[in-house]
Design a protein around this motif. Structure first.
Motif, PDB file in Angstrom:
ATOM      1  N   LEU A 169      -9.365   1.702   5.250  1.00 49.22           N
ATOM      2  CA  LEU A 169      -8.476   2.775   4.761  1.00 49.22           C
ATOM      3  C   LEU A 169      -8.545   3.055   3.400  1.00 49.22           C
ATOM      4  O   LEU A 169      -8.114   4.263   2.929  1.00 49.22           O
ATOM      5  CB  LEU A 169      -6.898   1.684   4.690  1.00 49.22           C
TER       6      LEU A 169
ATOM      7  N   ARG B  56       0.806  -1.179   0.048  1.00 49.63           N
ATOM      8  CA  ARG B  56      -0.246   0.006   0.034  1.00 49.63           C
ATOM      9  C   ARG B  56       0.891   1.284  -0.017  1.00 49.63           C
ATOM     10  O   ARG B  56       1.997   1.294   0.737  1.00 49.63           O
ATOM     11  CB  ARG B  56      -0.771  -0.005   1.414  1.00 49.63           C
ATOM     12  N   ASN B  57       0.512   2.288  -0.873  1.00 45.99           N
ATOM     13  CA  ASN B  57       1.326   3.473  -0.837  1.00 45.99           C
ATOM     14  C   ASN B  57       0.622   4.726   0.041  1.00 45.99           C
ATOM     15  O   ASN B  57       1.096   5.894  -0.082  1.00 45.99           O
ATOM     16  CB  ASN B  57       1.475   4.043  -2.391  1.00 45.99           C
ATOM     17  N   ASP B  58      -0.344   4.158   0.790  1.00 46.51           N
ATOM     18  CA  ASP B  58      -1.069   5.279   1.633  1.00 46.51           C
ATOM     19  C   ASP B  58      -1.024   5.175   3.228  1.00 46.51           C
ATOM     20  O   ASP B  58      -1.505   5.532   3.888  1.00 46.51           O
ATOM     21  CB  ASP B  58      -2.613   5.125   1.475  1.00 46.51           C
ATOM     22  N   LEU B  59       0.212   4.157   3.302  1.00 44.44           N
ATOM     23  CA  LEU B  59       0.840   4.146   4.781  1.00 44.44           C
ATOM     24  C   LEU B  59       2.069   3.752   4.924  1.00 44.44           C
ATOM     25  O   LEU B  59       2.837   3.321   3.750  1.00 44.44           O
ATOM     26  CB  LEU B  59      -0.152   2.995   5.649  1.00 44.44           C
ATOM     27  N   ARG B  60       2.710   3.730   6.260  1.00 46.29           N
ATOM     28  CA  ARG B  60       4.247   3.509   6.285  1.00 46.29           C
ATOM     29  C   ARG B  60       4.211   2.210   7.198  1.00 46.29           C
ATOM     30  O   ARG B  60       3.715   2.344   8.342  1.00 46.29           O
ATOM     31  CB  ARG B  60       4.825   4.361   6.778  1.00 46.29           C
TER      32      ARG B  60
ATOM     33  N   ASP C 196      -9.001  -3.128   4.032  1.00 51.66           N
ATOM     34  CA  ASP C 196      -9.332  -2.765   2.775  1.00 51.66           C
ATOM     35  C   ASP C 196     -10.546  -1.701   2.607  1.00 51.66           C
ATOM     36  O   ASP C 196     -10.731  -0.878   1.937  1.00 51.66           O
ATOM     37  CB  ASP C 196      -9.603  -3.924   2.102  1.00 51.66           C
TER      38      ASP C 196
ATOM     39  N   LEU D 226      -0.301   6.399   9.562  1.00 51.50           N
ATOM     40  CA  LEU D 226      -1.109   6.699   8.344  1.00 51.50           C
ATOM     41  C   LEU D 226      -1.191   8.207   8.221  1.00 51.50           C
ATOM     42  O   LEU D 226      -0.128   8.948   8.864  1.00 51.50           O
ATOM     43  CB  LEU D 226      -2.612   6.263   9.130  1.00 51.50           C
ATOM     44  N   ASP D 227      -1.823   8.811   7.368  1.00 46.26           N
ATOM     45  CA  ASP D 227      -1.840  10.061   6.982  1.00 46.26           C
ATOM     46  C   ASP D 227      -2.917  10.930   7.945  1.00 46.26           C
ATOM     47  O   ASP D 227      -3.170  12.087   7.772  1.00 46.26           O
ATOM     48  CB  ASP D 227      -2.130  10.388   5.500  1.00 46.26           C
ATOM     49  N   ARG D 228      -3.439  10.146   8.793  1.00 48.67           N
ATOM     50  CA  ARG D 228      -4.548  10.883   9.666  1.00 48.67           C
ATOM     51  C   ARG D 228      -4.098  10.178  11.095  1.00 48.67           C
ATOM     52  O   ARG D 228      -3.447   9.339  11.342  1.00 48.67           O
ATOM     53  CB  ARG D 228      -5.702  10.780   9.256  1.00 48.67           C
TER      54      ARG D 228
END
Length: 411
Positions: free
Chosen positions: A411, A324-328, A408, A346-348
């Motif tokens: 996120l 996934r490219n929306d988390l680390r 899924d 996450l971005d939040r």
């Protein structure tokens, strides 16, 4: 290779038959595990039949004291140490606090140093860092800010001048989860004339340690994360135990397992800890039959069964998150080198995401998990924290599949 019988394992945990927990998959085991039936049975029996002052001459008291002694003796044997090298306390944080006070007195006025890491839970960091108030030098062994890796090569220069008397580090971090090479690190410290204090809280749920193989002088973990009651367990080897000043009543100072337990233990919970040994022995017998083996051999065999199952379940989750490219994804990408405690940035804010997962039957957590120093070193905003997904050997393939499906959707 023999595989863990997960159906049998789950039959040993009443939580999986509880209507209150039906339809929910537990992925916050790093915060505390379900309790196995032998522990619950022993705790219930103690409160029903033996809740008196132990070690008195009447039967109920003798039985209660004997069960407390049994817990210490059997758990010590499973980990390959002498029975008086194992102490019980109210929590690992409390045990570490008492130990740090003893080290404070031991090193006060000396030209000495200790090593701490910024990979630790605060319980194995803050109390040691405060020794600087006594003029004891505190040296920080730092993680890689991208990966969280704790490199033994970075420890070597901290030990070179021979001033270090104690090295404190985790078996694995509760957010990075990489399994550190404990035996190698302990050998390095020993060669430099230093003792070691290993925080095993985040590793022991995945298999009790073989202490002689690790070479640790102190090893701490929490019974409530290893399928037992809310107790802290501290293995303190004889050499360091004798070197440190007594922290208990003066008349208990000659008894190693009492030296660092200043308060009276919770008798019922200590006795119930014998149920943890019952559980390990039961797992061994179920998988290996009645073949003769020492307690340490049984423990190591069960450890390998647990870890084998966890590795098989963990790799698909790591692969999913890494793609996934929306988390680390924090920590190693290979399951063999880490515990199944998976933190993602996450971005939040993470806590509302954990709350949303709960509506899909997933019990997980969000926050800093008292791992403020490693998260800050990794560049994680403490206000947002991380989403942590943690499991142990009783987790099923279906639950991990369900977790991936829920992620899924959320996120």
């Amino acid at each position: 290779m023999m595989q863990l019988d997960v159906e049998y394992v789950r039959s040993q945990f009443p939580a999986f038959a509880s209507p209150a927990l039906a339809g929910q998959a537990f992925f916050e085991n790093a915060g505390g595990s379900y309790t196995c039936k032998p522990v619950i049975d022993r705790l219930t029996r103690f409160y029903h039949d033996r809740k008196v002052q132990p070690y008195a001459p009447y039967l109920a008291s003798q039985l209660g004291g004997a069960e407390m002694d049994e817990a210490r003796a059997r758990l010590a044997a499973l980990m390959g140490v002498e029975r008086d090298e194992l102490s019980f306390g109210p929590s690992t944080s409390a045990n570490t606090f008492v130990l740090a006070n003893a080290v404070r007195q031991w090193l006060r006025g000396k030209k000495a140093a200790i090593v701490v890491t910024n990979q630790d839970h605060e319980a194995n960091s803050g109390v040691w860092r405060r020794l600087a108030d006594e003029g004891i030098e505190v040296r920080e062994w730092r993680i890689d800010p991208e990966t969280g890796h704790l490199d033994p090569r970075d420890l070597a220069p901290l030990l070179e001048d021979g001033k270090v008397k104690l090295v404190c580090f985790p078996h694995c971090s509760n957010v990075v989860a990489e399994i550190n090479p404990v035996a190698e690190i302990c050998a390095m410290a020993r060669s430099a004339g230093a003792f070691t204090c290993v925080d095993g809280v985040s590793y022991a749920p995945h298999g009790f340690p073989d202490i002689p193989a690790l070479g640790a002088d102190v090893y701490l973990f929490s019974a409530y994360k290893t399928y037992g009651p809310h107790q802290g367990i501290m293995v303190l080897r004889r050499k360091i135990g004798a070197a440190l000043p007594n922290q208990a009543h003066f008349f208990n100072g000659e008894v190693l397992y009492k030296r660092f337990t200043p308060a009276g233990p919770d008798h019922a919970q200590v006795a119930a800890c014998a149920g943890m040994a019952d559980y390990i022995d039961g797992l061994y017998t179920h998988h290996h039959g009645a073949a003769h083996a020492t307690p340490l051999e049984r423990n190591n065999a069960v450890h390998d069964l647990m870890r084998g199952h966890e590795v098989r379940l963990l790799q698909p989750l790591l692969d999913y998150l890494a793609a996934r490219n929306d988390l680390r994804l924090i920590g190693p990408r290979r399951a063999e080198g880490r515990a199944p405690t998976v933190a993602v940035q996450l971005d939040r804010a993470a806590e509302p995401v954990a709350a949303e997962l709960s509506s899909h039957g997933i019990m997980a957590g969000g926050g800093d998990f008292y791992a403020v120093r490693p998260l800050e070193a990794l560049g994680v905003d403490r206000a947002r924290g991380v989403l942590r997904l943690s499991f142990v050997h009783y987790t099923s393939v279906a639950e991990v599949t369900g977790l991936i499906g829920a992620l899924d959707r959320v996120l």
